[in-house]
Design an enzyme around this catalytic site. Structure first.
Site, PDB file in Angstrom:
ATOM      1  N   ARG A 127       0.824  -1.218   0.000  1.00  0.00           N
ATOM      2  CA  ARG A 127       0.000   0.000   0.000  1.00  0.00           C
ATOM      3  C   ARG A 127       0.861   1.272   0.000  1.00  0.00           C
ATOM      4  NH1 ARG A 127      -4.854   0.633   4.098  1.00  0.00           N
ATOM      5  NH2 ARG A 127      -3.322   0.147   5.705  1.00  0.00           N
ATOM      6  N   ARG A 160       2.876   4.147   4.861  1.00  0.00           N
ATOM      7  CA  ARG A 160       2.530   4.501   6.235  1.00  0.00           C
ATOM      8  C   ARG A 160       3.448   3.780   7.218  1.00  0.00           C
ATOM      9  NH1 ARG A 160      -3.858   3.631   6.433  1.00  0.00           N
ATOM     10  NH2 ARG A 160      -3.219   2.704   8.404  1.00  0.00           N
ATOM     11  N   ARG A 171      -1.637  -5.461  14.258  1.00  0.00           N
ATOM     12  CA  ARG A 171      -2.974  -4.936  13.969  1.00  0.00           C
ATOM     13  C   ARG A 171      -3.950  -6.055  13.654  1.00  0.00           C
ATOM     14  NH1 ARG A 171      -1.319  -0.988   9.456  1.00  0.00           N
ATOM     15  NH2 ARG A 171      -3.488  -0.374   9.258  1.00  0.00           N
TER      16      ARG A 171
HETATM   17  P1  ADP Z   1      -6.513   0.511   8.353  1.00  0.00           P
HETATM   18  O1  ADP Z   1      -7.759   0.712   7.562  1.00  0.00           O
HETATM   19  O2  ADP Z   1      -5.352   0.167   7.507  1.00  0.00           O
HETATM   20  O3  ADP Z   1      -6.654  -0.343   9.549  1.00  0.00           O
HETATM   21  P2  ADP Z   1      -6.916   3.131   9.561  1.00  0.00           P
HETATM   22  O4  ADP Z   1      -6.459   4.307   8.796  1.00  0.00           O
HETATM   23  O5  ADP Z   1      -8.374   2.873   9.645  1.00  0.00           O
HETATM   24  O6  ADP Z   1      -6.108   1.914   8.978  1.00  0.00           O
HETATM   25  O7  ADP Z   1      -6.365   3.216  11.048  1.00  0.00           O
HETATM   26  C1  ADP Z   1      -4.989   3.401  11.322  1.00  0.00           C
HETATM   27  C2  ADP Z   1      -4.734   3.321  12.819  1.00  0.00           C
HETATM   28  O8  ADP Z   1      -5.433   4.380  13.488  1.00  0.00           O
HETATM   29  C3  ADP Z   1      -5.212   2.047  13.502  1.00  0.00           C
HETATM   30  O9  ADP Z   1      -4.288   0.981  13.390  1.00  0.00           O
HETATM   31  C4  ADP Z   1      -5.371   2.528  14.949  1.00  0.00           C
HETATM   32  O10 ADP Z   1      -4.117   2.642  15.592  1.00  0.00           O
HETATM   33  C5  ADP Z   1      -5.912   3.935  14.768  1.00  0.00           C
HETATM   34  N1  ADP Z   1      -7.392   3.907  14.734  1.00  0.00           N
HETATM   35  C6  ADP Z   1      -8.190   4.180  13.663  1.00  0.00           C
HETATM   36  N2  ADP Z   1      -9.486   4.052  13.986  1.00  0.00           N
HETATM   37  C7  ADP Z   1      -9.513   3.674  15.304  1.00  0.00           C
HETATM   38  C8  ADP Z   1     -10.554   3.353  16.217  1.00  0.00           C
HETATM   39  N3  ADP Z   1     -11.844   3.383  15.865  1.00  0.00           N
HETATM   40  N4  ADP Z   1     -10.200   3.014  17.479  1.00  0.00           N
HETATM   41  C9  ADP Z   1      -8.915   2.991  17.869  1.00  0.00           C
HETATM   42  N5  ADP Z   1      -7.891   3.260  17.052  1.00  0.00           N
HETATM   43  C10 ADP Z   1      -8.176   3.601  15.785  1.00  0.00           C
HETATM   44  P1  ADP Z   2      -8.297  -0.565   4.368  1.00  0.00           P
HETATM   45  O1  ADP Z   2      -8.802   0.847   4.343  1.00  0.00           O
HETATM   46  O2  ADP Z   2      -9.371  -1.560   4.614  1.00  0.00           O
HETATM   47  O3  ADP Z   2      -7.143  -0.746   5.287  1.00  0.00           O
HETATM   48  P2  ADP Z   2      -7.306  -0.029   1.649  1.00  0.00           P
HETATM   49  O4  ADP Z   2      -8.479   0.402   0.869  1.00  0.00           O
HETATM   50  O5  ADP Z   2      -6.316   1.003   2.057  1.00  0.00           O
HETATM   51  O6  ADP Z   2      -7.757  -0.921   2.905  1.00  0.00           O
HETATM   52  O7  ADP Z   2      -6.586  -1.172   0.791  1.00  0.00           O
HETATM   53  C1  ADP Z   2      -5.359  -1.773   1.225  1.00  0.00           C
HETATM   54  C2  ADP Z   2      -4.436  -1.960   0.016  1.00  0.00           C
HETATM   55  O8  ADP Z   2      -4.975  -2.988  -0.824  1.00  0.00           O
HETATM   56  C3  ADP Z   2      -4.298  -0.730  -0.873  1.00  0.00           C
HETATM   57  O9  ADP Z   2      -2.973  -0.667  -1.339  1.00  0.00           O
HETATM   58  C4  ADP Z   2      -5.289  -0.977  -2.010  1.00  0.00           C
HETATM   59  O10 ADP Z   2      -4.843  -0.357  -3.217  1.00  0.00           O
HETATM   60  C5  ADP Z   2      -5.281  -2.499  -2.114  1.00  0.00           C
HETATM   61  N1  ADP Z   2      -6.610  -3.050  -2.472  1.00  0.00           N
HETATM   62  C6  ADP Z   2      -7.810  -2.689  -1.967  1.00  0.00           C
HETATM   63  N2  ADP Z   2      -8.819  -3.388  -2.521  1.00  0.00           N
HETATM   64  C7  ADP Z   2      -8.231  -4.237  -3.408  1.00  0.00           C
HETATM   65  C8  ADP Z   2      -8.737  -5.236  -4.327  1.00  0.00           C
HETATM   66  N3  ADP Z   2     -10.051  -5.501  -4.419  1.00  0.00           N
HETATM   67  N4  ADP Z   2      -7.843  -5.901  -5.074  1.00  0.00           N
HETATM   68  C9  ADP Z   2      -6.507  -5.640  -4.974  1.00  0.00           C
HETATM   69  N5  ADP Z   2      -5.968  -4.733  -4.141  1.00  0.00           N
HETATM   70  C10 ADP Z   2      -6.813  -4.023  -3.358  1.00  0.00           C
END
Ligand code: ADP
Ligand code: ADP
Ligand code: ZN
Length: 216
Positions: A127, A160, A171
């Site tokens: 990502r 990130r 996570r």
């Molecule tokens: P991803 O979709 O990859 O899990 P997010 O951008 O949603 O990443 O979240 C990144 C980080 O922000 C999480 O791993 C956590 O540390 C924090 N975070 C986000 N949403 C929450 C929540 N609802 N409660 C606690 N921590 C959160």
């Molecule tokens: P989340 O918010 O649930 O953590 P993201 O939307 O950031 O997930 O997606 C995580 C990674 O996987 C990103 O690099 C995105 O481009 C990729 N990704 C998301 N959906 C798909 C899919 N359907 N097929 C392949 N790669 C994907």
């Protein structure tokens, strides 16, 4: 329409919400984004939250509930919103219920994107995110036209801090123990809709749209 998008980290929540908010004219509320933005702006809340985020841990429930509570009070969240990444614990889900009740409101649907663990690791490690507009890319599955540069705004793409393998593993474990119980929580209410996330971006999106067909 008030939707919650659920799924493990890397499931594709952010990617799908980019399109959903445009097509359905929803206000996007992503707690992860809010924390990162607060950090970029040098706010105390962001600096505190980043100490948890870097380690792949969840930010404290009270801190998280408070930023959501404030966000939901803003005018643009009155009618339609899409929650991405909140709630992540049962405590947060109960707090959200309380907030919505006070506003005489409730969730219309919970979309749960289901993916395999192997896909998750592959997705997260590849990502890349735009520093300026937060658009999400993937080195192999959604590469930008020019390496390291955002297609949409020309911003710089970065990995990130919490997408390093060690933090990803942490996570995922936290997701299993703390967030997974929410699936049952919303299923019991009859508002849970599972969507197969092991498909192309477009097919996942089509399934989400189908799941939302009868929701207002
Ligand atoms: P991803 O979709 O990859 O899990 P997010 O951008 O949603 O990443 O979240 C990144 C980080 O922000 C999480 O791993 C956590 O540390 C924090 N975070 C986000 N949403 C929450 C929540 N609802 N409660 C606690 N921590 C959160
Ligand atoms: P989340 O918010 O649930 O953590 P993201 O939307 O950031 O997930 O997606 C995580 C990674 O996987 C990103 O690099 C995105 O481009 C990729 N990704 C998301 N959906 C798909 C899919 N359907 N097929 C392949 N790669 C994907
Ligand atoms: Zn950008």
């Amino acid at each position: 329409m008030k939707i919650l998008l659920m799924g493990p980290p890397g499931a594709g929540k952010g990617s799908q919400s980019e399109r959903l908010v445009k097509d359905f004219d929803l206000t996007s509320i992503s707690t992860g984004e809010m924390f990162r933005e607060a950090y970029r702006n040098g706010e105390q809340l962001g600096i505190e939250a980043m100490t948890y985020i870097e380690r792949g841990e969840l930010v404290d429930d009270d801190i998280t509930n408070e930023i959501v509570r404030k966000r939901l009070l803003r005018k643009d969240a009155e009618r339609c919103f899409l929650l991405d990444g909140y709630p992540r614990t049962v405590t947060q889900a109960e707090a959200l219920d309380g907030m919505l009740k006070k506003m005489n409101s409730c969730l219309s649907a919970v979309i749960n994107i289901v993916v395999d663990k192997t896909a998750i690791l592959e997705r997260m490690v590849g990502r890349r995110v735009c520093k300026q507009c937060s658009a999400t890319y993937h080195l192999s599955f959604r590469p930008p036209k020019v390496r390291g540069v955002c297609d949409q705004c020309g911003g710089e793409l970065y990995q990130r801090e919490d997408d390093q393998l060690e933090s990803v593993q942490n996570r995922l474990n936290i997701y299993e123990t703390k967030t997974n119980p929410l699936i049952n929580y919303y299923d019991k209410r009859g508002i849970l809709k599972n969507v197969n996330g092991m498909q192309s971006f477009a097919d996942v999106y089509a399934d989400i749209k189908r799941a939302l067909r009868d929701i207002t």
